[in-house]
Design a protein around this motif. Structure first.
Motif, PDB file in Angstrom:
ATOM      1  N   MET A 179      16.774   0.767   3.335  1.00 10.28           N
ATOM      2  CA  MET A 179      16.129   1.343   2.155  1.00 10.28           C
ATOM      3  C   MET A 179      16.357   0.446   0.942  1.00 10.28           C
ATOM      4  O   MET A 179      17.488   0.226   0.519  1.00 10.28           O
ATOM      5  CB  MET A 179      16.680   2.736   1.877  1.00 10.28           C
ATOM      6  CG  MET A 179      16.125   3.387   0.615  1.00 10.28           C
ATOM      7  SD  MET A 179      14.353   3.702   0.690  1.00 10.28           S
ATOM      8  CE  MET A 179      14.338   4.971   1.962  1.00 10.28           C
ATOM      9  N   LEU A 180      15.265  -0.055   0.370  1.00  9.29           N
ATOM     10  CA  LEU A 180      15.373  -1.024  -0.722  1.00  9.29           C
ATOM     11  C   LEU A 180      15.290  -0.394  -2.104  1.00  9.29           C
ATOM     12  O   LEU A 180      15.436  -1.106  -3.095  1.00  9.29           O
ATOM     13  CB  LEU A 180      14.269  -2.080  -0.589  1.00  9.29           C
ATOM     14  CG  LEU A 180      14.318  -2.907   0.690  1.00  9.29           C
ATOM     15  CD1 LEU A 180      13.269  -3.993   0.639  1.00  9.29           C
ATOM     16  CD2 LEU A 180      15.697  -3.501   0.910  1.00  9.29           C
TER      17      LEU A 180
ATOM     18  N   SER B 276       5.677   4.325   0.408  1.00  3.18           N
ATOM     19  CA  SER B 276       5.073   5.636   0.603  1.00  3.18           C
ATOM     20  C   SER B 276       5.506   6.584  -0.495  1.00  3.18           C
ATOM     21  O   SER B 276       6.374   6.259  -1.313  1.00  3.18           O
ATOM     22  CB  SER B 276       5.455   6.219   1.972  1.00  3.18           C
ATOM     23  OG  SER B 276       6.814   6.608   2.003  1.00  3.18           O
ATOM     24  N   SER B 277       4.899   7.755  -0.497  1.00  4.14           N
ATOM     25  CA  SER B 277       5.261   8.817  -1.428  1.00  4.14           C
ATOM     26  C   SER B 277       6.285   9.720  -0.749  1.00  4.14           C
ATOM     27  O   SER B 277       5.962  10.442   0.190  1.00  4.14           O
ATOM     28  CB  SER B 277       4.024   9.631  -1.834  1.00  4.14           C
ATOM     29  OG  SER B 277       3.144   8.850  -2.618  1.00  4.14           O
ATOM     30  N   GLY B 278       7.522   9.691  -1.255  1.00  4.49           N
ATOM     31  CA  GLY B 278       8.603  10.403  -0.584  1.00  4.49           C
ATOM     32  C   GLY B 278       8.900  11.775  -1.140  1.00  4.49           C
ATOM     33  O   GLY B 278      10.051  12.079  -1.447  1.00  4.49           O
TER      34      GLY B 278
ATOM     35  N   PHE C  53      10.988  -1.858   3.086  1.00 10.03           N
ATOM     36  CA  PHE C  53      10.495  -0.529   2.722  1.00 10.03           C
ATOM     37  C   PHE C  53      11.185  -0.016   1.468  1.00 10.03           C
ATOM     38  O   PHE C  53      12.397  -0.168   1.298  1.00 10.03           O
ATOM     39  CB  PHE C  53      10.747   0.477   3.853  1.00 10.03           C
ATOM     40  CG  PHE C  53      10.309   1.879   3.517  1.00 10.03           C
ATOM     41  CD1 PHE C  53       9.028   2.300   3.796  1.00 10.03           C
ATOM     42  CD2 PHE C  53      11.177   2.768   2.876  1.00 10.03           C
ATOM     43  CE1 PHE C  53       8.605   3.582   3.453  1.00 10.03           C
ATOM     44  CE2 PHE C  53      10.774   4.044   2.539  1.00 10.03           C
ATOM     45  CZ  PHE C  53       9.475   4.455   2.822  1.00 10.03           C
ATOM     46  N   PHE C  54      10.407   0.600   0.592  1.00  5.16           N
ATOM     47  CA  PHE C  54      10.955   1.460  -0.454  1.00  5.16           C
ATOM     48  C   PHE C  54       9.941   2.545  -0.760  1.00  5.16           C
ATOM     49  O   PHE C  54       8.775   2.455  -0.357  1.00  5.16           O
ATOM     50  CB  PHE C  54      11.347   0.668  -1.718  1.00  5.16           C
ATOM     51  CG  PHE C  54      10.199   0.131  -2.522  1.00  5.16           C
ATOM     52  CD1 PHE C  54       9.648   0.862  -3.567  1.00  5.16           C
ATOM     53  CD2 PHE C  54       9.680  -1.137  -2.274  1.00  5.16           C
ATOM     54  CE1 PHE C  54       8.602   0.366  -4.331  1.00  5.16           C
ATOM     55  CE2 PHE C  54       8.635  -1.647  -3.033  1.00  5.16           C
ATOM     56  CZ  PHE C  54       8.104  -0.892  -4.066  1.00  5.16           C
TER      57      PHE C  54
ATOM     58  N   TYR D 241       0.869  -1.182   0.000  1.00  2.00           N
ATOM     59  CA  TYR D 241       0.000   0.000   0.000  1.00  2.00           C
ATOM     60  C   TYR D 241       0.901   1.224   0.000  1.00  2.00           C
ATOM     61  O   TYR D 241       1.879   1.288   0.755  1.00  2.00           O
ATOM     62  CB  TYR D 241      -0.913   0.020   1.223  1.00  2.00           C
ATOM     63  CG  TYR D 241      -1.704   1.313   1.356  1.00  2.00           C
ATOM     64  CD1 TYR D 241      -2.813   1.561   0.553  1.00  2.00           C
ATOM     65  CD2 TYR D 241      -1.324   2.304   2.267  1.00  2.00           C
ATOM     66  CE1 TYR D 241      -3.522   2.747   0.653  1.00  2.00           C
ATOM     67  CE2 TYR D 241      -2.028   3.492   2.374  1.00  2.00           C
ATOM     68  CZ  TYR D 241      -3.128   3.707   1.566  1.00  2.00           C
ATOM     69  OH  TYR D 241      -3.823   4.887   1.664  1.00  2.00           O
ATOM     70  N   ASN D 242       0.592   2.202  -0.854  1.00  2.00           N
ATOM     71  CA  ASN D 242       1.382   3.428  -1.010  1.00  2.00           C
ATOM     72  C   ASN D 242       0.732   4.543  -0.192  1.00  2.00           C
ATOM     73  O   ASN D 242      -0.196   5.203  -0.653  1.00  2.00           O
ATOM     74  CB  ASN D 242       1.431   3.769  -2.492  1.00  2.00           C
ATOM     75  CG  ASN D 242       2.103   5.082  -2.828  1.00  2.00           C
ATOM     76  OD1 ASN D 242       2.079   5.509  -3.977  1.00  2.00           O
ATOM     77  ND2 ASN D 242       2.704   5.765  -1.878  1.00  2.00           N
ATOM     78  N   CYS D 243       1.218   4.718   1.067  1.00  2.00           N
ATOM     79  CA  CYS D 243       0.670   5.808   1.864  1.00  2.00           C
ATOM     80  C   CYS D 243       1.250   7.140   1.396  1.00  2.00           C
ATOM     81  O   CYS D 243       2.254   7.188   0.685  1.00  2.00           O
ATOM     82  CB  CYS D 243       0.919   5.592   3.350  1.00  2.00           C
ATOM     83  SG  CYS D 243       2.614   5.915   3.901  1.00  2.00           S
ATOM     84  N   ASP D 244       0.617   8.205   1.802  1.00  2.00           N
ATOM     85  CA  ASP D 244       1.098   9.527   1.430  1.00  2.00           C
ATOM     86  C   ASP D 244       2.297   9.917   2.294  1.00  2.00           C
ATOM     87  O   ASP D 244       2.581   9.304   3.329  1.00  2.00           O
ATOM     88  CB  ASP D 244      -0.024  10.551   1.589  1.00  2.00           C
ATOM     89  CG  ASP D 244       0.311  11.879   0.920  1.00  2.00           C
ATOM     90  OD1 ASP D 244       1.031  11.869  -0.101  1.00  2.00           O
ATOM     91  OD2 ASP D 244      -0.129  12.925   1.428  1.00  2.00           O
TER      92      ASP D 244
END
Length: 322
Positions: free
Chosen positions: A275-276, A200-202, A227-228, A179-182
């Motif tokens: 960090m992947l 997430s959106s970085g 995580f990425f 899931y891509n959270c904000d």
């Protein structure tokens, strides 16, 4: 610190989002094929094939995923097969948008149902159909990953509904689920254990990377999940490094500013062993010409200084292996 990585994520997610917003008629064309080929030439080993379906307003309960302008199933299958033919791993990313222009983060209803008013149950029933339809395509075509939502900030609190949706997805799809959270929401979700990978959106300001990665690191440690960044990037525009999430920020084209942001972002992320990788935003199905790159102020790095940097950076991190 994290659980064993889903093998599909190794050695590094050198990713790029392709095809947004998935307008019917722009995929499955010669131009789209050339666009994807040029994207793959930038050291990319993953792509998120992102397309949107519309609901009329933020309080509508019907997601019209079978209607134009959303790409057809045939176009989606074409894009998956095209990407795989280029040696790319695929994350299928169906996203809901609001037809009146309201950002999807504001889709929401009363916390408790009120007779005669639209409600979360009605919305999730329609959204479930949309996501399960995508999940079946992803399963049939062997997509390595499925993203079941993007930046749904008001909906994020509906934990029971998301858990039920993910269980339904797993009944028809056995790949990696995310899931891509904000941005700024990584430490607010309470159901990360239900997915395989946190994304997430970085879009963090250029001077805030270390602070925000410190915060995200605590989420990664607590969850034990990989995580990425499912989205990250910066327009090639003056002022954008300070506000990389603002696609409409006024300012002249600046490849140097985009490059400065990429250099800072990659350097900061490289310092974190957990960090992947990155799924950068974004690469259009209809790509501008290389001759127009200097005057293009959007997120795509093609033909810009950031594009050359990216090709080298991704190949260095993957050894050139897809």
């Amino acid at each position: 610190m994290t659980a064993p990585l889903p093998q599909a994520l190794e050695p590094y997610v050198a990713g790029m989002t392709w095809g947004w917003t998935g307008v019917r008629g722009t995929w499955a064309t010669e131009d789209a094929a050339e666009s994807m080929r040029l994207m793959a030439d930038h050291g990319v080993n993953w792509t998120a094939l992102a397309y949107s379906a519309l609901q009329d307003t933020a309080q509508s309960t019907q997601v019209r995923f079978g209607d134009a302008p959303t790409v057809t199933d045939d176009e989606i299958v074409w894009a998956i097969r095209e990407a795989k033919g280029l040696g790319l791993k695929v994350c299928l990313k169906p996203v809901v948008n609001v037809a009146d222009g309201t950002w999807r983060a504001h889709i929401g209803f009363f916390d408790q149902d009120v007779p005669g008013e639209p409600n979360w149950g009605e919305w999730f029933a329609s959204y479930r159909e949309f996501i399960l339809h995508a999940a079946r395509i992803a399963a049939a075509e062997g997509c390595e990953m499925l993203c079941i939502g993007c930046e749904m900030v008001r909906a994020d609190a509906r934990e029971d509904e998301w858990r039920a949706l993910i269980a339904d997805v797993r009944a028809v799809y056995d790949g990696v689920v995310t899931y891509n959270c904000d941005k700024y929401q990584e430490d607010r979700l309470t159901w990360w254990d239900a997915v395989d990978v946190i994304t997430s959106s970085g879009y963090y300001p250029i001077d805030a990377w270390q602070e925000q990665l410190d915060r995200i690191e605590r989420v990664v440690e607590a969850s034990g999940k990989p995580f990425f960044f499912m989205e990250a990037g910066c327009p090639s525009r003056e002022g954008s490094p300070a506000r990389p999430n603002d696609w409409a920020l006024p300012g002249g084209p600046s490849g140097a500013e985009q490059l400065r942001y990429y250099e800072t972002m990659f350097s900061a992320c490289d310092e974190r062993s957990w960090m992947l990788g990155l799924m950068l935003w974004d690469w259009p199905a209809r790509l501008y010409s290389a001759a127009d790159a200097a005057v293009n102020s959007d997120y795509c790095p093609y033909g810009k200084p950031a594009g050359a940097f990216l090709r080298d950076a991704y190949r260095q991190r993957t050894g050139g292996v897809r």
